[in-house]
Scaffold this active site. Sequence first.
Site, mmCIF file in Angstrom:
data_model
loop_
_atom_site.group_PDB
_atom_site.id
_atom_site.type_symbol
_atom_site.label_atom_id
_atom_site.label_comp_id
_atom_site.label_asym_id
_atom_site.label_seq_id
_atom_site.Cartn_x
_atom_site.Cartn_y
_atom_site.Cartn_z
ATOM 1 N N HIS A 320 0.841 -1.198 0.000
ATOM 2 C CA HIS A 320 0.000 0.000 0.000
ATOM 3 C C HIS A 320 0.879 1.252 0.000
ATOM 4 O O HIS A 320 1.904 1.298 0.683
ATOM 5 C CB HIS A 320 -0.891 0.000 1.249
ATOM 6 N N ASN A 321 0.470 2.258 -0.787
ATOM 7 C CA ASN A 321 1.253 3.505 -0.857
ATOM 8 C C ASN A 321 2.743 3.189 -0.949
ATOM 9 O O ASN A 321 3.566 3.678 -0.153
ATOM 10 C CB ASN A 321 0.964 4.394 0.362
ATOM 11 N N GLU A 350 1.553 0.127 -5.505
ATOM 12 C CA GLU A 350 0.616 1.230 -5.701
ATOM 13 C C GLU A 350 1.345 2.518 -6.076
ATOM 14 O O GLU A 350 2.430 2.805 -5.553
ATOM 15 C CB GLU A 350 -0.209 1.457 -4.433
ATOM 16 N N ASP A 352 0.274 6.614 -6.505
ATOM 17 C CA ASP A 352 -0.698 7.717 -6.436
ATOM 18 C C ASP A 352 -0.208 8.849 -7.334
ATOM 19 O O ASP A 352 0.839 9.443 -7.070
ATOM 20 C CB ASP A 352 -0.841 8.226 -4.997
ATOM 21 N N HIS A 365 1.577 11.356 -1.642
ATOM 22 C CA HIS A 365 0.310 11.170 -0.936
ATOM 23 C C HIS A 365 -0.413 12.512 -0.938
ATOM 24 O O HIS A 365 -0.025 13.431 -0.217
ATOM 25 C CB HIS A 365 0.567 10.686 0.489
ATOM 26 N N GLU A 399 -3.550 4.886 -8.654
ATOM 27 C CA GLU A 399 -4.612 5.759 -8.131
ATOM 28 C C GLU A 399 -4.471 7.094 -8.849
ATOM 29 O O GLU A 399 -3.552 7.868 -8.604
ATOM 30 C CB GLU A 399 -4.467 5.919 -6.618
#
Length: 755
Positions: A320-321, A350, A352, A365, A399
Site C-alpha cells: 500500500h502507498n 501502488e 498515487d 500522498h 490511483e
Amino acid sequence: MQCCLRSQRSQPSNNGFRACPLLAQDDEDIQVMKAGAMLRKVKSRSWKKQRHFRLQDDGQTIWYNTSLRDKCFLLVSVGDIEAVREGHQSEVLQSIAEEFPADLCFTLVFRGRRGNLDLVAESASDAQAWIRGIRKLVQNTESMDAKERLDQWIWDWFQKADKNKDGRMNFKEVRSLLKMMNVDMNEEYALRLFTRADKSESGCLEIEEFVQFYKMLTQREDVWNVFQNYSRDGQMLTLAELEEFLRQEQQKGEESQDHAHELIVRFEPSETAKKQGAMSIDGFQIYLVSSEGDIFDPQRLELHQDMSQPLSHYFICSSHNTYLMEDQLRGQSSQEAYIRALKRGCRCVEVDCWDGPNGEPVVYHGHTFTSKILFRDVITTLGEYAFKVSEFPVVLSLENHCSVEQQRVMAQLMDTILGDTLLRAPLNGLVPQVLPSPLDLKGKILLKVTDEVTDEVSDEDEPKSPSAETLSAEDLGLGDKKSKLSRELSDLVVYCKSVHFYGFEYSCQHSKCYEMSSFSESKARKLAKEKGFVQHNSRHLSRVYPSGMRTDSSNYNPQELWNVGCQMVALNVQTAGLEMDLNDGLFHQNGCCGYVLKPDFMRNDSSFDPERPEEREGYKPLRLSIQVISGQQLPKLNQKEGSIVDPLVRVEIYGVSKDQAKQETSYIHNNGFNPLWNETLNFIIHVPELALVRFVVEDYDKASRNDFVGQFTVPFTCIQPGYRHIHLLSKDGTALPLSSLFVNIKISELTTETE
C-alpha cells in the site's frame, strides 16, 4: 578465495578452526580498503561530508568517523550489506550527478529497512577498489557454510573480548566477554572452564585455546540427550539408529533409510565415521542446525505450487502507498521504496499520481506534506526491478488524480519505458471467462487504474450497496455519468478493471471475471462477516488497503482477510511489526515468488465459512504439540555491562477465529546464551491450511512491557515435525546470527481420545 586478512597468529590450527576466514593477503582491493580512504558521505544535495573509511583487521567491519573533529565513529558490518550499486544508482546521487561524475559514486544497500549509504570517492580508482572489495567481502560472507559462519562468529567474540589487542585474553576479559554474550555464570565455574582451556598455563587464552573454551561453553546437553536416546554405544549413531531417529522423531516414514545415508554424507565431519556409515554427535548437531533440521520444510521454500490456476486462486503479496518510506503525512516518497517492496516479493504495488509541473505527473500522498517524485522515475524503477526476484506478474495499482492531458503522458511513459512487459491486450485476443494464471502472465505488468469515478472511497463515505434489482442505469454505467479516465490509459487496463462493489448478489449475477474492487480494511471486515466473500474471491480479485486514519503507516492484521480469500491484502511494507511478520511468513514459501495458492476449499467449495470450519467437507482438526526445549545465543538488548536478558517464548497461532491462540513459557533469569525451558505448549488447529505459527522471544520485565528479542513465523503446512531449530529474525525481519530456539514438534489428528 578466502574472505579477509588475518595475522600470522590466526592461521588454521590442528583442531580445524579457521580464524576469521578472510581474503588473501595480496588482494589489492582489500589492501586499499585496509589502508583507508577519504570518502564523501552524501545525504542530500546540500549535505556532503568527508569521512575517513577503513576496513578493520577482522575483514567484516568497515569503520568510519562521524566527524573529522572528534573521535566518534560508526561501524558497518559486511554481513548487513546486501549489494553495492555503482554510479548514480540512488536518488541522492542522481541529485548531485552534475557535481560528481558516475565513476566516483557508489551506494551501499543494506538488508531490511535500514537506509542506504551513498558515497563519493576522491578518484575513480579508489571507487573501483572499494566497489570490488566490498562485493568480494559480501560474496564470500554469503557463501560461507555453517562451519565458516561459526568460525567467524568465534573470531568476532575473540576480537571483542581482547580489549588490549594483544592477541590473547586474560580471565578479566573472559568475564567481560560472558556478560557481552548474555551469560550470567558463576565465577568459580567460569574460572574452571578458563583453566581447562589454558593448555599453555600462561594465564591467557590464545585463539586456539579460546576455541576450546567456546566449545566447553556451548556444549549442547539438550542435543546430547536426544543423541543418547538413539545411540547404543553413546558415541555414534549407526545408519540403522539414525534411520530409527528419523522415522520415530522426524516422521520421515519410508524415506528414512535413504535420508539417513544422505545426512551422513552431507553433515558428518569425520571421514572415519563416514566410512563406517555412522554419525557422531558433531555431525548430529550440524544436521539439526542446518536447513534440513529447520522448522521450515526446505521443500516448501522452493517453487512447488501449481502456478496454472486463475489469478483469483492465489494470495498475492501486496503493498500500500508503495512510494512512501515512512509515514503518510510528512514521509519521504522514494524510488527506493519500490525497489525494497519488489525485492520483498511484492507483486502488487501502488502509485498515487497527481498533476505535476511542466506536464510531468508526480507521485506522492495527495493533500499532505510527503515529498514528490516523478512518475517517470517510478516506472523506470518498476521496469528495472519488477522481475529480479520473481518472474510472475506484477499488478501496478494506479490511483489516478491527474488531468486527462497528464494521463496521456502517463500512458505514453508506461508504453515507452515498460515496452513488451506491459500487458496491452487479452491473451490470444479473447475476452476471458476466467482470469489467466500467473504462469500465463510471466514477465508481464498488469495495470489497474482507480479514477475519480471508481475511486477507493474512505471509511467515512463508502456508498451503500444496492441490490441487483434496485441499481439505476447510472449505477450500471449505462447513463450519462462520464469517466475522467483518458482513452489512452483505459486501453491499457486488461484484467484488473476497477469497479464499485454493489454486493455479492449483484457480483454473482453481473460482474465479469476481470472486474475487481478495492475495500478499506473496515469495509472488508464488515463483508467478511457476510456469507459470500469466499465464493466472490474464488472468481474475482479483491484488494484491501489500510484505513486513511493510519497516518503513522501502521498496519491491520491481514489474517482475517486471507481467511475469506482476499488476494491483495495491501500493507505498509515499510513498517515492521506483527502484521508484516505474518505477511513475510506466508509469502516465504513457494520460492518467495509473491504468489501462494489458496486452499482447495477456497477455490472450488463455495460453502466454506471460516467462522464454522467444522461444517467443511473433510474437516479434520489437528493437535499441535510444541516442546520448547532451549534457546541459543539470543541477542543482548541493553549494552550495559551488567544487563542480561530474562527470556521467555510465546507461541501465537493466527488463522480462523477458532484457531487464534497464544501460550508462553516461563522466563529464565539472566540467561540469553543457552536458556533451558523444557516446557510443552498444546494447540488445536481447525483449519491448518490457513494457520500461521509465530514464535516470539521476549525479555521479561515485571515492571513494564516485555522487550522484543526475536521472532519467526511459519505457515502451519510448512512445518517439519520432530526436533527442529527455529532461526530467529529481528524486528526488521533480518537474520539474528546463531540466535535460535530448539523445539520438538508433534502433529497428530485430533480424535475423541485426545480431546
